[in-house]
Scaffold this active site. Sequence first.
Site, PDB file in Angstrom:
ATOM      1  N   HIS A 149      -4.413   2.054   3.976  1.00  0.00           N
ATOM      2  CA  HIS A 149      -4.423   3.507   3.882  1.00  0.00           C
ATOM      3  C   HIS A 149      -5.267   3.974   2.693  1.00  0.00           C
ATOM      4  O   HIS A 149      -5.614   3.206   1.796  1.00  0.00           O
ATOM      5  CB  HIS A 149      -2.997   4.058   3.772  1.00  0.00           C
ATOM      6  CG  HIS A 149      -2.255   3.639   2.539  1.00  0.00           C
ATOM      7  ND1 HIS A 149      -2.317   4.324   1.340  1.00  0.00           N
ATOM      8  CD2 HIS A 149      -1.401   2.600   2.315  1.00  0.00           C
ATOM      9  CE1 HIS A 149      -1.552   3.750   0.443  1.00  0.00           C
ATOM     10  NE2 HIS A 149      -0.970   2.686   1.000  1.00  0.00           N
ATOM     11  N   CYS A 206       1.563  -2.489   0.970  1.00  0.00           N
ATOM     12  CA  CYS A 206       0.452  -2.039   1.795  1.00  0.00           C
ATOM     13  C   CYS A 206      -0.857  -2.095   0.998  1.00  0.00           C
ATOM     14  O   CYS A 206      -0.853  -2.231  -0.222  1.00  0.00           O
ATOM     15  CB  CYS A 206       0.701  -0.627   2.306  1.00  0.00           C
ATOM     16  SG  CYS A 206       2.014  -0.529   3.555  1.00  0.00           S
TER      17      CYS A 206
END
Length: 500
Positions: free
Chosen positions: A387, A406
């Site tokens: 992301h 992440c």
Amino acid sequence: MKRTIILSWLCSLCIFSLAPQAATWQQEPDARLQLHQLGLELSLADVHSGITERWQKAVTADTASEAADDELWLALAAFWREWASLGFEDRQYLRTQKLILTTNQGEMEQLHQAAASPADAGRRQQLVNQIMPAFNDYRQLKAQLARLLAMADEPWPALAGATLRPGDQGPRVAQLRQRLQRLGDMPDSEPLVFELFDNNLEQGIKAFQARHGLTTDGVVGPRTYHWLDTSPRHRAQLLMRSMLRTLIGDSLPSSYMLVNIPEYRLRLYQDQVMVLESDVIVGRNSRKTPIMHSSITNVVVNPPWNVPHSIMTKDIVPRLYRDPGYISRMGFEVIDSAGRVVPGEEWQYVLYMENRFPFRLRQKPGTSNALGAWKFHLPNNDAIYLHDTPSRGLFSRDSRALSSGCVRVENAEQLAHWLLDATISRERLAQLKAAKRTRWLKVKEPLPVFMVYWRGWLANGDLPQFRDDIYEFDRRLANPFKSSLQQEQMSLMGLTSMPL
């Protein structure tokens, strides 16, 4: 019983090999040397104690041993046969110590046929060729291993001490210059006893820092000292282990993405040519980014952030006792089990009066959203994805193990354009981003993603690159050279100066 049969067969093979005109390993010295090189490489990588034992036996025999060489070849053949059956994650974690190196009847027959062939038939070379690993640049790998192992017996005193900066003088500066010359980061023409930290030494330090992923400031502090003091043998081991990890599968798709976790780097390949690269931020040691293989299936524009339960309970909820305004200030919504947005007075009453928080948190799209403007969805069981991020300043750090697992991508918008160019125009994509509404966009073809853990690699003919062991995967490495006799034998056999 099986071992007895194998040993009996090997003994009979040794006797047979003494017959006139019969081929032996000694009659094909190049093949034998390459066999020992292959054993050395896997022993360096510390992938299987059985390989190391057979390699040691082959190179330390008082006289050339046909049986020891045959046993080494059988062990290597079995290792690569078992390696071919390993999945992606097992290869990255080097889960090889427990592989059962069973002897294959077909491989035993190949040895028998080689022993029965004429001495000039080159059958031993054929045997070695079939167990050669498929590294991208094996020639360069052998050259770098030879260079490092040639230094392995030299004294390697620790240099770590007070910080050194350009302009400093003294004997420690001369030692620093000598170390850089030995490692190849400065030319040998530099005078070894020169005790001034001059511009040439500063440039040498910066080159050294760059190939170890450090801030290139020319200042010798703790992290630079750590890599300066890393021994040549340990460097050879790290390089060899990482080269094994590059064998991620038997074949690669034409387009794919590599995220090298300890390098903090992403590379995108199209038709095997790199078309995009970007710095990334990965999980900190307590919340590691997992080694994994998946595919990007969707790009989410203006994604909301559904806060993972672990982050909510460990990080956010404790903060709410001190700062209840954090929820509204950061654009969070409190959601109950029915999907209802819970008013502030209700969740605050439960938190303060009942000392519990039976809700989940969702952060609305916006400038404060932790995922930024772009999320790249990967189907997996760990809720891991790539992301964007509003915290752009973090990409300037050299140590970027900072996330909760992440992967944050610096060039996220460029990646979104590449993934969606075939289905949506850039102008339309800009409109969707500006609208601040969440949109899920399916990519035309799912993009395979490999998250890998490579701490060393070859760099286009230059010196190898190395990176920190941020997750401590390589903290314990066995030493295959357990005695001075083995070091001497390795040197006498030419393993530190293999033909390239």
